[in-house]
Design a protein around this motif. Structure first.
Motif, mmCIF file in Angstrom:
data_model
loop_
_atom_site.group_PDB
_atom_site.id
_atom_site.type_symbol
_atom_site.label_atom_id
_atom_site.label_comp_id
_atom_site.label_asym_id
_atom_site.label_seq_id
_atom_site.Cartn_x
_atom_site.Cartn_y
_atom_site.Cartn_z
ATOM 1 N N ARG A 1 2.474 8.450 11.440
ATOM 2 C CA ARG A 1 2.737 7.038 11.211
ATOM 3 C C ARG A 1 1.587 6.435 10.412
ATOM 4 N NH1 ARG A 1 7.722 7.032 11.653
ATOM 5 N NH2 ARG A 1 8.566 7.616 13.645
ATOM 6 N N PRO A 2 1.894 5.692 9.339
ATOM 7 C CA PRO A 2 0.831 5.063 8.563
ATOM 8 C C PRO A 2 0.306 3.804 9.255
ATOM 9 C CG PRO A 2 2.954 4.491 7.642
ATOM 10 C CD PRO A 2 3.217 5.465 8.763
ATOM 11 N N VAL A 3 -0.916 3.419 8.890
ATOM 12 C CA VAL A 3 -1.457 2.140 9.329
ATOM 13 C C VAL A 3 -0.731 1.021 8.580
ATOM 14 C CG1 VAL A 3 -3.534 0.700 9.312
ATOM 15 C CG2 VAL A 3 -3.700 3.109 9.930
ATOM 16 N N SER A 4 -0.511 1.259 7.277
ATOM 17 C CA SER A 4 0.245 0.298 6.456
ATOM 18 C C SER A 4 0.886 1.045 5.304
ATOM 19 C CB SER A 4 -0.673 -0.815 5.936
ATOM 20 O OG SER A 4 -1.669 -0.267 5.101
ATOM 21 N N LEU B 1 0.248 3.122 0.865
ATOM 22 C CA LEU B 1 0.132 3.959 2.058
ATOM 23 C C LEU B 1 -1.325 4.098 2.502
ATOM 24 C CD1 LEU B 1 2.235 5.422 3.765
ATOM 25 C CD2 LEU B 1 1.667 7.496 2.531
ATOM 26 N N THR B 2 -1.579 3.760 3.749
ATOM 27 C CA THR B 2 -2.914 3.849 4.336
ATOM 28 C C THR B 2 -2.816 4.558 5.679
ATOM 29 O OG1 THR B 2 -3.634 1.822 3.263
ATOM 30 C CG2 THR B 2 -4.894 2.513 5.174
ATOM 31 N N LYS B 3 -3.749 5.468 5.922
ATOM 32 C CA LYS B 3 -3.823 6.187 7.199
ATOM 33 C C LYS B 3 -5.279 6.331 7.589
ATOM 34 C CE LYS B 3 -2.540 8.675 10.731
ATOM 35 N NZ LYS B 3 -1.979 7.992 11.880
ATOM 36 N N ARG B 4 -5.578 6.013 8.833
ATOM 37 C CA ARG B 4 -6.933 6.154 9.362
ATOM 38 C C ARG B 4 -6.912 7.092 10.564
ATOM 39 N NH1 ARG B 4 -6.619 0.507 8.768
ATOM 40 N NH2 ARG B 4 -7.704 -0.145 6.897
#
Length: 94
Positions: free
Chosen positions: A84-87, A39-42
């Motif tokens: 919403r996550p980036v990935s 999980l990635t979020k920016r």
């Protein structure tokens, strides 16, 4: 202290002990109740979360501890589909 519905839902899932349908009470579930992978979020140029992996089995209790801005609330919001996550991906109850 006023609880938000999102936090209440997360705690309820962790505490419910909800195993797979048809399993005996107390039997370990076939898969985690909550599974987080990559999980990635920016937010702009800032990485709030980068490649988080987490499994929470039914009945387990976890605590998210960290400094202000460490991504605790962001992780919960992503897990509850409020952001919403980036990935990456989140699976709740399979």
């Amino acid at each position: 202290m006023r609880r938000t519905p999102a936090i209440t839902i997360w705690v309820a899932l962790a505490l419910a002990g909800c195993g797979e349908p048809g399993t005996a009470p107390g039997a370990p579930p076939a898969s985690p109740a909550i599974r987080v992978r990559g999980l990635t979020k920016r937010f702009g140029d800032v990485d709030a979360l980068r490649g988080v992996d987490l499994d929470v089995a039914a009945g387990e209790i976890h605590a998210l501890v960290g400094l202000r801005g460490a991504g605790k609330s962001t992780l919960l919001r992503l897990a509850l589909d409020m952001l919403r996550p980036v990935s990456g991906r989140v699976e709740v109850l399979g």
